[in-house]
Scaffold this active site. Structure first.
Site, short mmCIF file in Angstrom:
data_model
loop_
_atom_site.label_atom_id
_atom_site.label_comp_id
_atom_site.label_asym_id
_atom_site.label_seq_id
_atom_site.Cartn_x
_atom_site.Cartn_y
_atom_site.Cartn_z
N ASP A 84 0.85 -1.20 0.00
CA ASP A 84 0.00 0.00 0.00
C ASP A 84 0.88 1.25 0.00
OD1 ASP A 84 -2.26 1.57 0.05
OD2 ASP A 84 -2.86 1.03 2.07
N LYS A 85 0.23 2.33 -0.36
CA LYS A 85 0.87 3.64 -0.37
C LYS A 85 -0.06 4.59 0.35
CE LYS A 85 0.39 7.75 -2.54
NZ LYS A 85 -0.85 8.53 -2.72
N HIS A 86 0.52 5.55 1.07
CA HIS A 86 -0.31 6.55 1.73
C HIS A 86 0.34 7.91 1.60
CE1 HIS A 86 -3.35 8.06 4.45
NE2 HIS A 86 -2.42 8.67 5.14
N SER A 87 -0.50 8.93 1.41
CA SER A 87 0.03 10.29 1.30
C SER A 87 -0.53 11.13 2.44
CB SER A 87 -0.40 10.87 -0.05
OG SER A 87 -0.45 12.27 0.02
N THR A 124 -8.89 10.87 -1.66
CA THR A 124 -8.99 9.85 -2.72
C THR A 124 -10.42 9.31 -2.81
OG1 THR A 124 -6.69 9.28 -2.45
CG2 THR A 124 -8.07 7.59 -3.42
N ARG A 172 -9.00 14.98 19.46
CA ARG A 172 -7.82 15.82 19.15
C ARG A 172 -8.22 17.03 18.32
NH1 ARG A 172 -4.44 12.12 15.79
NH2 ARG A 172 -3.12 13.94 15.49
N SER A 187 -1.80 7.57 14.43
CA SER A 187 -3.11 7.62 13.80
C SER A 187 -3.05 7.12 12.35
CB SER A 187 -3.60 9.08 13.85
OG SER A 187 -4.71 9.27 13.03
N LYS A 191 -4.23 2.88 11.08
CA LYS A 191 -5.22 2.61 10.02
C LYS A 191 -4.58 1.82 8.88
CE LYS A 191 -6.50 7.03 9.67
NZ LYS A 191 -6.51 8.05 10.70
N LYS A 192 -3.37 2.19 8.51
CA LYS A 192 -2.72 1.50 7.38
C LYS A 192 -2.36 0.07 7.77
CE LYS A 192 -3.41 3.79 4.22
NZ LYS A 192 -3.80 3.40 2.85
N1 URA Z 1 -4.21 12.01 9.16
C1 URA Z 1 -4.59 11.04 10.03
O1 URA Z 1 -5.12 10.01 9.65
N2 URA Z 1 -4.36 11.25 11.34
C2 URA Z 1 -3.76 12.35 11.81
O2 URA Z 1 -3.56 12.45 13.00
C3 URA Z 1 -3.39 13.34 10.90
C4 URA Z 1 -3.61 13.14 9.57
#
Ligand code: URA
Length: 444
Positions: A84-87, A124, A172, A187, A191-192
């Site tokens: 996977d890739k995340h930005s 996305t 937060r 965070s 998730k990833k």
């Molecule tokens: N994106 C996220 O998923 N979590 C954060 O805390 C900041 C950006």
């Protein structure tokens, strides 16, 4: 032993190091509601002020990941790695739309769980939702079957993934603790990593359209994410990439889907976008052990494009998730088009010398391309196209961009804002690097 959240908060307040057990108890308490909103907020502020050690960051990431479902692909016996890739998000950042299918064409399997817009940046998921019929929340069965048979599925987060993050993030957001690099890292990675990945490449944006406020903080986040992810057992690198201008020549949901289709089919491959796609793709193929050198990885990615395989996979993914079966062949038949399209010319001709990229993202937001709040629905057709790059000549016959709007008032407001956001001067500035650095996460 009775779990006392206040004792954990006290320890962090007093700059002591928390144990793995303490952090897991606290994270599970966020998920099951046994920790109050006030305690979550106090914990967040204590972390923001006093920071966390690498081990604490890894514990928090894994605890938040484990607060909900963690996907397991082993029973499918997939013949390739889960990648996977995340930005961290930007303007005109269409990379995921192309990179997912390209990696699948190279033998990887990509269960990409993506998000909606954050602040001025596009999401996305919103881009995919501009495709009629596309189901970004399929059943787990459809999601898994699409990943297995097509190689990639790009969908939204389910309620069962990382419930601790969902609640922690919401608190937060209203208690001024979003900006903690420790908490951002946990965070994003929780998730990833809940997607059960073998390897991950992170695209951390740097510049005036980036989520992080300074180049230094972008670099710090890139390093932190790479170290924590590797420490948590997922091979990960971060690339630091430029966000001082829109990455693609279009920004806006349906317009960016069109950019992705044009890229995949070879109709148009904008240079800066192409460089970022290829750099992230090579990194991910190497991390996923589908290539052993950059040259080999680049060759595989090029073949994925020239053979038409990546475009075909994109089309099959869209169809498998409920979209039209001929989107790649006939995009304009399906993608929504704005009623009004106007060019915006600069007041005086010259070269584009700079861009307030955050403002460009906000212009798209105000045109209705991203939600100002959860109630207002998105107009997927609006946005900007043919956005000039820094260094491009602009003048009476070359606009700084085309505005796609739903009415004349919006178009006029966007045109005025755009003339301020895009600076034009007599001297052509030098080209700047789009891939700034590669950070592997090795311990110093
Ligand atoms: N994106 C996220 O998923 N979590 C954060 O805390 C900041 C950006």
């Amino acid at each position: 032993m009775t779990f006392l959240p206040q004792e954990i908060i006290r320890k962090k307040r007093d700059r002591l190091t928390l144990t793995n057990d303490e952090i897991r108890q606290f994270a599970f308490g966020i998920a099951d509601g046994s920790v109050t909103d006030g305690q979550v907020a106090a914990f967040g502020m204590a972390v923001l002020f006093n920071g966390m050690t690498l081990d604490e960051r890894i514990s928090l990431t894994l605890a938040m990941r484990d607060s909900g479902d963690v996907l397991d692909w082993s029973d499918l016996d997939l013949p390739g790695p889960i990648l996977d890739k995340h930005s961290t998000g930007g303007v005109g950042d269409t990379v995921s739309l192309m990179l997912g299918p390209m990696i699948a064409a190279c033998g990887g399997f990509v269960p990409m769980i993506s998000g909606r817009r954050l602040g001025h940046t596009g999401g996305t998921l919103d881009k995919f939702e501009s495709i009629p019929g596309y189901n970004s929340r399929p059943s787990n069965k459809v999601f898994r079957e699409t990943v297995r048979s097509v190689g990639v599925a790009i969908i939204g987060q389910t309620n069962r993934l990382t419930p601790a993050d969902r609640r922690f993030y919401a608190i937060r957001d209203v208690t001024a603790t979003v900006e903690s690099i420790d908490l951002i890292t946990a965070s994003i990675l929780a998730k990833k990593l809940a997607a059960g990945l073998d390897a991950l490449v992170m695209d951390v944006k740097s510049g005036n359209g980036a989520f992080m406020p300074t180049p230094e903080s972008s670099r710090e986040l890139a390093e932190c994410i790479a170290r924590v992810a590797n420490g948590a057992g997922t091979r990960t690198s971060s690339l630091l990439t430029d966000m001082n201008q829109s990455l693609a020549p279009s920004a806006g949901n349906a317009l960016e889907v069109q950019v992705a289709i044009d890229y995949l089919t070879g109709k148009d491959r904008p240079e800066r976008l192409d460089r970022v796609v290829r750099a992230l793709g090579s990194e991910l193929l190497i991390l996923g052990r589908l290539a052993s050198t950059v040259e080999q990885a680049e060759k595989k990615l090029a073949t994925a494009l020239t053979s038409g395989k990546a475009a075909e996979i994109f089309g099959r993914m869209v169809a498998a998730l409920g979209g039209p079966t001929d989107l790649v062949e006939n995009p304009t038949r399906h993608l929504p088009q704005a009623r009004i399209v106007h060019p915006v010319y600069p007041e005086v001709g010259g070269f584009v010398t700079g861009m307030n990229t955050r403002e460009v993202g906000l212009i798209v937001l105000r045109l209705g391309g991203t939600r100002p709040n959860a109630i207002v629905s998105i107009d997927h057709s609006v946005g900007l196209s043919r956005i000039a790059r820094i260094g491009d000549a602009v003048g009476p016959d070359r606009p700084v961009a085309l505005i796609h709007a739903s009415n004349e008032d919006d178009a006029a407001g966007a045109a005025a804002a755009l003339r301020t956001a895009i600076a034009v001067g007599p001297d052509q500035p030098p080209d700047s690097a789009v891939v700034i650095d590669r950070i592997t996460g090795a311990q110093p």
